[in-house]
Motif scaffolding. Structure first.
Motif, short mmCIF file in Angstrom:
data_model
loop_
_atom_site.label_atom_id
_atom_site.label_comp_id
_atom_site.label_asym_id
_atom_site.label_seq_id
_atom_site.Cartn_x
_atom_site.Cartn_y
_atom_site.Cartn_z
N GLN A 1 -11.28 13.54 -20.37
CA GLN A 1 -11.68 13.78 -19.00
C GLN A 1 -10.49 14.19 -18.13
OE1 GLN A 1 -15.02 13.45 -17.83
NE2 GLN A 1 -14.31 14.40 -15.94
N ALA A 2 -9.43 13.38 -18.18
CA ALA A 2 -8.28 13.63 -17.30
C ALA A 2 -7.49 14.85 -17.73
CB ALA A 2 -7.38 12.39 -17.28
N ASP A 3 -7.35 15.07 -19.04
CA ASP A 3 -6.43 16.11 -19.52
C ASP A 3 -7.10 17.45 -19.79
OD1 ASP A 3 -4.34 14.36 -19.35
OD2 ASP A 3 -4.23 13.91 -21.49
N VAL A 4 -8.43 17.50 -19.75
CA VAL A 4 -9.12 18.78 -19.95
C VAL A 4 -10.17 19.02 -18.87
CG1 VAL A 4 -10.48 20.21 -21.51
CG2 VAL A 4 -8.75 18.68 -22.46
N ILE A 5 -11.17 18.16 -18.83
CA ILE A 5 -12.35 18.43 -17.99
C ILE A 5 -11.99 18.50 -16.51
CG2 ILE A 5 -14.60 17.49 -17.29
CD1 ILE A 5 -14.83 16.32 -20.14
N ASP A 6 -11.05 17.68 -16.07
CA ASP A 6 -10.68 17.65 -14.65
C ASP A 6 -9.68 18.72 -14.25
OD1 ASP A 6 -12.35 15.50 -14.33
OD2 ASP A 6 -10.76 13.99 -14.34
N LYS A 7 -9.20 19.55 -15.16
CA LYS A 7 -8.19 20.54 -14.82
C LYS A 7 -8.79 21.67 -13.98
CE LYS A 7 -5.74 18.15 -15.71
NZ LYS A 7 -4.57 17.57 -15.04
N ALA A 8 -7.98 22.20 -13.09
CA ALA A 8 -8.46 23.24 -12.16
C ALA A 8 -8.80 24.52 -12.92
CB ALA A 8 -7.39 23.52 -11.11
N GLY A 9 -10.00 25.04 -12.69
CA GLY A 9 -10.38 26.36 -13.19
C GLY A 9 -10.59 26.46 -14.68
N VAL A 10 -10.76 25.34 -15.39
CA VAL A 10 -10.83 25.41 -16.85
C VAL A 10 -12.17 25.98 -17.32
CG1 VAL A 10 -11.56 22.99 -17.02
CG2 VAL A 10 -10.56 24.11 -19.00
#
Length: 390
Positions: free
Chosen positions: A249-258
């Motif tokens: 969640q923190a290192d992929v899903i929450d990243k800007a514009g992913v």
């Protein structure tokens, strides 16, 4: 991006002792993959059970050996304040800062910690040189020279990322372990790190960004690798970070514009220590893919590289690991859950012995690729299959 791994390191990957005590300043050097005129910083206290007091933060274009360009020095604020306190197990994001940056141009983030600085959250393997003052040296966030920063580290303390404001640009996250992190060992033992790759930006996500730039695609690559990371369980030591699903969640899903994620994990499940079965690793991948798809993110699943002639993840795990790796890779190639498959294994293996890396791509420990191997990995990614490149 520097994915937070732990707070317990006493040595960095170069085996240099880390000295974080109190009342000192960190000058962390980061390299954004995209340029722009407005940035914001991500500071982290994600793995520390105590609050982290931040006295002052500045950002500037980096010069040589810890110095900065004086005319670029900017004060960073958090909700309008020049100071902040990061709660335990938490991150904070700064207000936007007007600073002109360039792609692959180094940026220095200086963070003053007036109180207890011990056990700062870090990204263990930064592959880049950052700088620290001695303990009790005070606030040197406004310094333009390197005189106040005698200590060096190739870990990344406190700074988890830098965003550049951009319109019409999306992100791909490279999610994985030390091979995504860009680690290269200096010896067959797997440690210390090879100094010639430090500060050169020769990780496979760096080479992938250069390919994307050459293609003219409006796309930025974020490196979410953590050395030693595993799919099925937390790292064998704290520096290897939480399990892939725990940090997704923190290192992929929450990243800007992913829009996309390239997943390359599993070798450490086989070998640090011996234990995970093919079924366990496959179940972990299945959960990752399902969670990412529910978040609307395309998944590009990578095959696991060979390492049977390495010590770690190789000879110490024989005869167990090669057949398990082959079974997992066969499932990766045949499954239809992920959007695409990136066959890193086929790209780097020795044609005469598919259980080892080809000599031209292998680093000294036969587990991690060298710079040529990381470049080859980037070539294995089909740009036209990435959503953000279409």
């Amino acid at each position: 991006m520097a994915a937070p791994s732990d707070s317990l390191s006493v040595l960095d990957p170069a085996l240099v002792p880390q000295l974080s005590v109190s009342n000192q300043t960190y000058r962390v050097v980061v390299t954004p993959h995209r340029g722009g005129s407005t940035v914001r910083l991500h500071l982290t206290n994600r793995t520390r059970p105590l609050p982290m007091e931040i006295g002052r933060v500045t950002v500037a274009v980096a010069s040589e050996n810890g110095a900065v360009q004086a005319d670029s020095l900017r004060t960073v604020t958090f909700h309008g304040s020049t100071s902040a306190t990061i709660a335990p197990w938490s991150d904070i994001v700064s207000d936007p800062v007007d600073l002109t940056t360039t792609a692959f141009g180094r940026v220095s983030v200086s963070v003053y910690v007036p109180g207890l600085a011990a056990l700062p959250t870090e990204h263990f393997n930064g592959n880049a040189t950052s700088y620290l003052t001695l303990p009790f040296a005070g606030d040197h966030t406004g310094a333009t020279t390197s005189d106040a920063f005698p200590l060096r580290t190739t870990a990344v303390p406190l700074v988890a990322g830098l965003d550049v404001d951009a319109v019409g640009v999306s992100s791909v996250v490279a999610f994985g372990d030390s091979i995504t992190d860009g680690y290269v060992s200096a010896t067959i033992l797997g440690t210390p790190q090879e100094p010639s790759v430090v500060d050169r930006d020769v990780r496979y996500p760096d080479f992938l960004q250069r390919r994307i730039d050459a293609a003219g695609a409006p796309f930025s690559v974020l490196n979410a690798g953590i050395s030693g990371n595993r799919v099925t369980r937390d790292g064998f030591i704290p520096q290897f970070g939480p399990a892939a699903n725990a940090r997704l969640q923190a290192d992929v899903i929450d990243k800007a514009g992913v829009t996309d994620v390239i997943v390359l994990e599993g070798i450490n499940d086989l070998g640090i220590p011996i234990g995970a079965s093919a079924d366990e690793i496959i179940a972990g991948f299945t959960t990752l893919i399902d969670r990412l798809h529910r978040a609307g993110i395309a998944v590009h699943l990578g095959t696991i590289l060979p390492a049977s002639n390495a010590i770690a993840d190789g000879m110490l795990t024989l005869p167990y690991s090669p057949p398990v790796r082959q079974r997992v890779n066969a499932w990766i190639r045949e499954q239809r859950l992920s959007d695409t498959v990136v066959d890193f294994d086929a790209a780097l293996r020795d044609p005469a012995n598919p259980d080892i890396l080809a000599a031209r791509y292998a680093g000294p420990d036969n587990l991690h690729p060298n710079a040529a191997g990381y470049a080859r990995m980037a070539e294995a990614v089909a740009l036209d299959r990435l959503v953000g490149c279409r």
